[in-house]
Design an enzyme around this catalytic site. Structure first.
Site, PDB file in Angstrom:
ATOM      1  N   SER A  79       1.000  -1.513   0.154  1.00 29.70           N
ATOM      2  CA  SER A  79       0.029   0.242  -0.167  1.00 29.70           C
ATOM      3  C   SER A  79       0.781   1.567   0.080  1.00 29.70           C
ATOM      4  O   SER A  79       2.096   1.563   0.345  1.00 29.70           O
ATOM      5  CB  SER A  79      -0.920  -0.175   1.224  1.00 29.70           C
ATOM      6  OG  SER A  79      -1.716   1.022   1.472  1.00 29.70           O
ATOM      7  N   HIS A 120       2.738  11.747  -1.619  1.00 26.53           N
ATOM      8  CA  HIS A 120       2.224  13.895  -0.715  1.00 26.53           C
ATOM      9  C   HIS A 120       3.296  14.455  -1.517  1.00 26.53           C
ATOM     10  O   HIS A 120       3.984  14.423  -0.563  1.00 26.53           O
ATOM     11  CB  HIS A 120       1.881  13.826   0.128  1.00 26.53           C
ATOM     12  CG  HIS A 120       0.415  12.835   1.096  1.00 26.53           C
ATOM     13  ND1 HIS A 120      -0.548  13.644   0.965  1.00 26.53           N
ATOM     14  CD2 HIS A 120       0.500  11.826   2.113  1.00 26.53           C
ATOM     15  CE1 HIS A 120      -0.893  13.149   2.165  1.00 26.53           C
ATOM     16  NE2 HIS A 120      -0.592  11.579   2.028  1.00 26.53           N
ATOM     17  N   HIS A 155      -2.636   7.258  -4.535  1.00 29.87           N
ATOM     18  CA  HIS A 155      -2.653   6.406  -3.327  1.00 29.87           C
ATOM     19  C   HIS A 155      -2.938   4.856  -4.511  1.00 29.87           C
ATOM     20  O   HIS A 155      -3.357   5.082  -5.707  1.00 29.87           O
ATOM     21  CB  HIS A 155      -3.679   6.607  -2.908  1.00 29.87           C
ATOM     22  CG  HIS A 155      -3.903   5.011  -2.084  1.00 29.87           C
ATOM     23  ND1 HIS A 155      -5.403   3.853  -2.887  1.00 29.87           N
ATOM     24  CD2 HIS A 155      -4.201   4.155  -1.622  1.00 29.87           C
ATOM     25  CE1 HIS A 155      -5.735   3.444  -2.298  1.00 29.87           C
ATOM     26  NE2 HIS A 155      -5.158   3.234  -1.300  1.00 29.87           N
ATOM     27  N   VAL A 213      -2.084  -2.856  -3.219  1.00 36.36           N
ATOM     28  CA  VAL A 213      -2.768  -4.755  -3.946  1.00 36.36           C
ATOM     29  C   VAL A 213      -2.447  -5.585  -3.132  1.00 36.36           C
ATOM     30  O   VAL A 213      -1.645  -5.275  -2.478  1.00 36.36           O
ATOM     31  CB  VAL A 213      -2.001  -4.834  -5.337  1.00 36.36           C
ATOM     32  CG1 VAL A 213      -2.247  -4.181  -6.947  1.00 36.36           C
ATOM     33  CG2 VAL A 213      -0.494  -4.327  -5.703  1.00 36.36           C
ATOM     34  N   ARG A 214      -3.392  -6.114  -2.207  1.00 31.70           N
ATOM     35  CA  ARG A 214      -3.055  -7.076  -2.105  1.00 31.70           C
ATOM     36  C   ARG A 214      -4.015  -8.500  -1.983  1.00 31.70           C
ATOM     37  O   ARG A 214      -5.378  -8.387  -2.873  1.00 31.70           O
ATOM     38  CB  ARG A 214      -4.220  -6.435  -0.631  1.00 31.70           C
ATOM     39  CG  ARG A 214      -5.330  -6.023  -0.806  1.00 31.70           C
ATOM     40  CD  ARG A 214      -6.293  -6.247   0.340  1.00 31.70           C
ATOM     41  NE  ARG A 214      -7.631  -5.114   0.146  1.00 31.70           N
ATOM     42  CZ  ARG A 214      -7.884  -3.978  -0.890  1.00 31.70           C
ATOM     43  NH1 ARG A 214      -7.185  -3.620  -1.192  1.00 31.70           N
ATOM     44  NH2 ARG A 214      -9.358  -3.634  -0.515  1.00 31.70           N
ATOM     45  N   HIS A 218     -19.830  12.556   4.549  1.00 25.45           N
ATOM     46  CA  HIS A 218     -20.717  12.382   5.477  1.00 25.45           C
ATOM     47  C   HIS A 218     -20.613  14.167   4.408  1.00 25.45           C
ATOM     48  O   HIS A 218     -21.807  14.892   4.876  1.00 25.45           O
ATOM     49  CB  HIS A 218     -19.766  13.053   6.772  1.00 25.45           C
ATOM     50  CG  HIS A 218     -18.612  13.198   6.086  1.00 25.45           C
ATOM     51  ND1 HIS A 218     -17.358  12.201   5.330  1.00 25.45           N
ATOM     52  CD2 HIS A 218     -17.441  13.954   6.610  1.00 25.45           C
ATOM     53  CE1 HIS A 218     -15.739  12.846   6.118  1.00 25.45           C
ATOM     54  NE2 HIS A 218     -16.470  13.906   6.568  1.00 25.45           N
ATOM     55  N   GLY A 231      -5.457  -5.333  14.570  1.00 22.34           N
ATOM     56  CA  GLY A 231      -4.829  -5.110  15.756  1.00 22.34           C
ATOM     57  C   GLY A 231      -3.210  -4.906  14.936  1.00 22.34           C
ATOM     58  O   GLY A 231      -1.921  -5.498  14.942  1.00 22.34           O
ATOM     59  N   ARG A 279      -0.153  -2.722  12.903  1.00 18.66           N
ATOM     60  CA  ARG A 279       0.693  -2.521  13.565  1.00 18.66           C
ATOM     61  C   ARG A 279       0.814  -0.445  13.389  1.00 18.66           C
ATOM     62  O   ARG A 279       0.827   0.177  12.206  1.00 18.66           O
ATOM     63  CB  ARG A 279       2.380  -1.887  12.067  1.00 18.66           C
ATOM     64  CG  ARG A 279       3.457  -1.281  13.367  1.00 18.66           C
ATOM     65  CD  ARG A 279       4.778  -2.488  12.586  1.00 18.66           C
ATOM     66  NE  ARG A 279       6.350  -1.526  12.613  1.00 18.66           N
ATOM     67  CZ  ARG A 279       6.123  -0.579  12.407  1.00 18.66           C
ATOM     68  NH1 ARG A 279       6.560   0.223  11.101  1.00 18.66           N
ATOM     69  NH2 ARG A 279       8.132  -0.027  12.995  1.00 18.66           N
TER      70      ARG A 279
END
Length: 318
Positions: A110, A114, A124, A127-128, A193, A276, A278
């Site tokens: 990931s 900036h 951005h 890939v996973r 929102h 959980g 990092r």
């Protein structure tokens, strides 16, 4: 859409891991080349290898690579992670309730870059792959990812180029994929929102395995391999554009919208925090400087007004 069966627990895992590590290395090397020599202000990535042992909620390892205060990029993070956990978090099972509470394995790359120059867009990409087991013990895996562009000052040719490369990366796998993934991206990268798009979009897919394991993985590779071609020509066009305090102020204000999306809506951020993960690595996507203004209104007819009135509207770029 059902996940495909994995041929064995470790069959795709080592190949996906090898590909992702190579992708991270290629992308970070390309950014360092853009930054230029260090004696001319060019920055370099800090490489932070980490490991989570058996005493932790998640087990696994990864490499977080972060570059800050560069000549071209104010902050650029590109992280690889490979973790195992005792049960999938809610963000990963909302579309597959039969896997709630199942042990899982997840890995991915990931990145968020900036740039310093307000005329250069933030980008951005990720890939996973996620693998889990059904209640009967049958292993399943699926893929996700995509890339999207977030300009502060919009340019039609940048948006067209980015979407063209995204379309071409998907075309060998089906003519219908780009329109589907483009719409999915528009729907996903939206600050609901505020009723406002995060940027000019790109492609996004999740829970994907409909092409079978091998073809789905090949599609993932095509998307990952297309990233530099999609982004670097835009960087080269915009990197030397002159800007002043007005443009910088607007850039920091618009970065606030980016932060809002990541914290309020992004499933990847929620997945990492809920499982959980990092924290430092999960939040590497945050910009180094950002500002908010109360009910700020752009001057009618200004480039700042054009961003929301034209570029942040859902449209067909091709």
């Amino acid at each position: 859409m059902q996940p495909s069966s994995a041929p064995s627990p470790d069959a795709p895992v080592h190949r996906v891991r090898e590909y992702l590590l190579g992708l991270q290395a290629r992308i970070t090397a390309a950014l360092e080349a853009i930054e230029g020599p260090t004696d001319q202000g060019g920055a370099r990535f800090l490489s932070d290898a980490w490991h989570k042992g058996s005493e932790e909620r998640l087990q696994g390892d990864g490499i977080t690579r972060i570059m800050e205060n560069g000549r071209v990029f104010e902050r650029a993070g590109c992280g690889f992670s490979h973790v195992k956990g005792p049960q999938l978090p809610p963000s990963a099972t909302q579309h597959r309730p039969e896997l709630a509470g199942a042990p899982f394995e997840a890995m991915g790359v990931s990145l968020v870059f900036h740039p310093r120059n307000p005329y250069m867009p933030t980008v951005h990409m990720n890939v996973r792959m996620i693998a889990a087991a059904r209640p009967d013990g049958e292993p399943v895996c699926w893929f996700g990812g995509g890339m999207d562009l977030t300009p502060y000052y919009g340019f039609d040719d940048d948006a067209v180029h980015f979407h063209t490369v995204c379309r071409d990366a998907l075309q060998p796998f089906g003519e219908d994929l780009y329109p589907r993934f483009k719409q999915w991206c528009d729907e996903y990268f939206c600050n609901k929102h505020r009723g406002e798009q995060r940027g000019v979009g790109g492609i996004f897919f999740d829970d994907f395995s409909e092409l079978g394991l091998e073809r789905s993985f090949a599609m993932l590779q095509s998307v990952g391999d297309a990233f530099l071609e999609a982004y670097l020509p835009i960087v080269e066009r915009r990197v030397d554009m002159p800007y002043g305090e007005r443009e910088r102020d607007f850039q920091l204000y618009r970065r606030g919208r980016y932060v809002e999306f990541n914290l309020v809506w992004d499933r990847g951020t929620h997945f990492g925090l809920q499982s959980g993960g990092r924290t430092e690595s999960i939040l590497l996507s945050m910009p180094p400087l950002v500002s908010w203004s109360y009910q700020r209104q752009a001057e009618p007819g200004s480039p700042e007004a054009q961003l929301t009135e034209y570029f942040l509207q859902r449209r067909e770029w091709l």
